[in-house]
Design a protein around this motif. Structure first.
Motif, short mmCIF file in Angstrom:
data_model
loop_
_atom_site.label_atom_id
_atom_site.label_comp_id
_atom_site.label_asym_id
_atom_site.label_seq_id
_atom_site.Cartn_x
_atom_site.Cartn_y
_atom_site.Cartn_z
N LEU A 196 7.93 -6.45 -3.57
CA LEU A 196 7.01 -5.35 -3.30
C LEU A 196 6.29 -5.58 -1.98
O LEU A 196 6.14 -4.66 -1.17
N GLN A 197 5.85 -6.80 -1.73
CA GLN A 197 5.18 -7.09 -0.45
C GLN A 197 6.13 -6.87 0.72
O GLN A 197 5.74 -6.34 1.76
N ASN A 198 7.39 -7.26 0.56
CA ASN A 198 8.39 -7.03 1.61
C ASN A 198 8.56 -5.54 1.88
O ASN A 198 8.66 -5.12 3.04
N ILE A 199 8.62 -4.74 0.83
CA ILE A 199 8.75 -3.29 0.99
C ILE A 199 7.54 -2.74 1.72
O ILE A 199 7.67 -1.97 2.68
N ILE A 200 6.36 -3.15 1.29
CA ILE A 200 5.13 -2.65 1.91
C ILE A 200 5.11 -3.01 3.40
O ILE A 200 4.82 -2.15 4.25
N GLU A 201 5.45 -4.23 3.73
CA GLU A 201 5.41 -4.65 5.14
C GLU A 201 6.48 -3.93 5.97
O GLU A 201 6.25 -3.64 7.14
N THR A 202 7.61 -3.65 5.38
CA THR A 202 8.67 -2.93 6.08
C THR A 202 8.20 -1.54 6.52
O THR A 202 8.57 -1.07 7.60
N PHE A 203 7.38 -0.90 5.70
CA PHE A 203 6.99 0.48 5.96
C PHE A 203 5.57 0.63 6.52
O PHE A 203 5.17 1.72 6.89
N ARG A 204 4.82 -0.45 6.60
CA ARG A 204 3.43 -0.38 7.06
C ARG A 204 3.35 0.20 8.48
O ARG A 204 4.07 -0.21 9.38
N GLY A 205 2.46 1.18 8.65
CA GLY A 205 2.20 1.77 9.95
C GLY A 205 3.24 2.78 10.44
O GLY A 205 3.12 3.30 11.54
N LYS A 206 4.23 3.05 9.64
CA LYS A 206 5.28 3.99 10.05
C LYS A 206 5.01 5.36 9.46
O LYS A 206 4.39 5.50 8.41
N LYS A 207 5.49 6.39 10.13
CA LYS A 207 5.33 7.77 9.68
C LYS A 207 6.67 8.31 9.17
O LYS A 207 7.74 7.82 9.54
N GLY A 208 6.60 9.34 8.31
CA GLY A 208 7.81 10.00 7.82
C GLY A 208 8.70 9.08 7.00
O GLY A 208 9.92 9.16 7.09
N LYS A 228 0.22 0.97 -6.27
CA LYS A 228 -0.08 -0.11 -5.33
C LYS A 228 0.41 0.22 -3.94
O LYS A 228 -0.30 -0.01 -2.94
N VAL A 229 1.62 0.75 -3.83
CA VAL A 229 2.18 1.10 -2.53
C VAL A 229 1.33 2.18 -1.85
O VAL A 229 1.03 2.09 -0.66
N ALA A 230 0.93 3.18 -2.62
CA ALA A 230 0.10 4.25 -2.07
C ALA A 230 -1.20 3.67 -1.50
O ALA A 230 -1.60 4.02 -0.38
N LYS A 231 -1.81 2.79 -2.24
CA LYS A 231 -3.08 2.18 -1.80
C LYS A 231 -2.87 1.32 -0.56
O LYS A 231 -3.59 1.44 0.43
N GLU A 232 -1.86 0.46 -0.61
CA GLU A 232 -1.60 -0.47 0.50
C GLU A 232 -1.21 0.25 1.80
O GLU A 232 -1.56 -0.20 2.88
N LEU A 233 -0.46 1.34 1.67
CA LEU A 233 0.02 2.05 2.85
C LEU A 233 -0.85 3.27 3.20
O LEU A 233 -0.51 4.02 4.11
N ASP A 234 -1.92 3.46 2.45
CA ASP A 234 -2.85 4.57 2.68
C ASP A 234 -2.11 5.92 2.67
O ASP A 234 -2.25 6.74 3.57
N ILE A 235 -1.30 6.08 1.64
CA ILE A 235 -0.57 7.33 1.39
C ILE A 235 -1.12 7.91 0.10
O ILE A 235 -1.21 7.18 -0.89
N PRO A 236 -1.48 9.18 0.07
CA PRO A 236 -1.94 9.75 -1.21
C PRO A 236 -0.86 9.59 -2.28
O PRO A 236 0.31 9.92 -2.05
N GLU A 237 -1.27 9.05 -3.41
CA GLU A 237 -0.31 8.85 -4.51
C GLU A 237 0.36 10.17 -4.88
O GLU A 237 1.55 10.21 -5.19
N ALA A 238 -0.40 11.27 -4.83
CA ALA A 238 0.17 12.59 -5.14
C ALA A 238 1.30 12.95 -4.20
O ALA A 238 2.25 13.63 -4.59
N SER A 239 1.23 12.49 -2.95
CA SER A 239 2.32 12.76 -2.00
C SER A 239 3.60 12.05 -2.41
O SER A 239 4.69 12.62 -2.33
N LEU A 240 3.44 10.80 -2.86
CA LEU A 240 4.63 10.07 -3.32
C LEU A 240 5.24 10.76 -4.53
O LEU A 240 6.46 10.94 -4.61
N TYR A 241 4.40 11.16 -5.48
CA TYR A 241 4.90 11.84 -6.68
C TYR A 241 5.48 13.20 -6.34
O TYR A 241 6.47 13.63 -6.94
N GLY A 242 4.89 13.89 -5.38
CA GLY A 242 5.41 15.20 -4.97
C GLY A 242 6.85 15.10 -4.47
O GLY A 242 7.71 15.90 -4.84
N VAL A 243 7.11 14.11 -3.64
CA VAL A 243 8.47 13.92 -3.12
C VAL A 243 9.39 13.41 -4.23
O VAL A 243 10.51 13.91 -4.40
#
Length: 166
Positions: free
Chosen positions: A12-24, A47-62
Motif C-alpha cells: 500500500l505504501q508503494n502504491i501511495i508513493e507511486t501516485f503521490r503528487g500526480k494528477k489524473g 487510507k489512499v484517499a487521505k494520504e493522496l488528498d483525494i476525496p474518497e467520494a471521487s474514488l468511489y465515483g470512478v
C-alpha cells in the motif's frame, strides 16, 4: 494477492508513493489497488484517499462507474456462464437460474464460503458446445441445469470435471 499484514502495508505504501503528487491518476490508482488486493477494500480506499488528498467520494465515483472494479474479493473459482445466442437458444437461461439457485448467489456475487463467483458473459466462443460455462480455465459444454450443478459440486468435493460431457 497479498499474504501478510506487513506485505499489505508495504504494498500500500508503494502504491501511495507511486501516485503521490500526480494528477489524473484515479483509474490507474484503482487498478493498481485491485491488482494488489484482488478487489477494492474500503479501508484501503479510505487510507489512499487521505494520504493522496483525494476525496474518497471521487474514488468511489470512478470505481462504481466502471464494471472492471470490484468491492468484494472473487471466489476461488470464477464461473463464466455464456449467454450468447447459441447458448441462449440451447437453454443457458435455465442453467443460469439453476446455478444461482443452487449456489444461493446472483450474477456478480460470491458464495459465502468464497469458493465461487458467478459472471454471466456475452460469449465464450465455444458455440458448437452450447450451452457452455467455464469454471476457472476449464470449459464445460452441452450442459443441462443438472449437469452444471454436478460440475460445480465436483469442485466442492475436489473432483473437478465431474459432470462434463463436452
Amino acid at each position: 494477492m497479498l499474504s501478510t499484514k506487513q506485505d499489505d502495508e508495504q504494498a500500500l505504501q508503494n502504491i501511495i508513493e507511486t501516485f503521490r503528487g500526480k494528477k489524473g491518476i484515479t483509474i490507474s490508482l484503482l487498478s493498481k489497488i485491485q491488482e494488489s488486493y484482488g478487489y477494492l477494500p474500503q479501508e484501503v480506499l479510505s487510507k489512499v484517499a487521505k494520504e493522496l488528498d483525494i476525496p474518497e467520494a471521487s474514488l468511489y465515483g470512478v470505481a462504481t462507474f466502471y464494471a472492471m472494479f470490484r468491492f468484494k474479493p472473487l471466489g476461488k473459482y470464477t464461473i463464466k456462464l455464456c449467454r450468447g445466442t447459441a447458448c441462449h437458444v440451447q437453454g443457458s437461461l435455465l442453467i443460469a437460474q439453476e446455478v444461482m439457485r443452487h449456489l444461493g448467489i446472483s450474477e456478480g456475487e460470491t458464495t459465502d464460503d468464497g469458493l465461487f463467483t458467478l459472471e454471466l458473459v456475452a460469449c465464450l466462443g465455444c458455440c458448437s458446445l452450447a450451452p457452455v460455462m467455464m469454471v476457472g480455465e476449464d470449459v464445460y459444454g452441452r450442459l443441462t441445469p443438472d449437469r452444471a450443478v454436478k460440475v460445480l459440486d465436483g469442485y466442492r468435493t475436489n473432483k473437478r470435471g465431474e459432470g462434463n460431457n463436452g
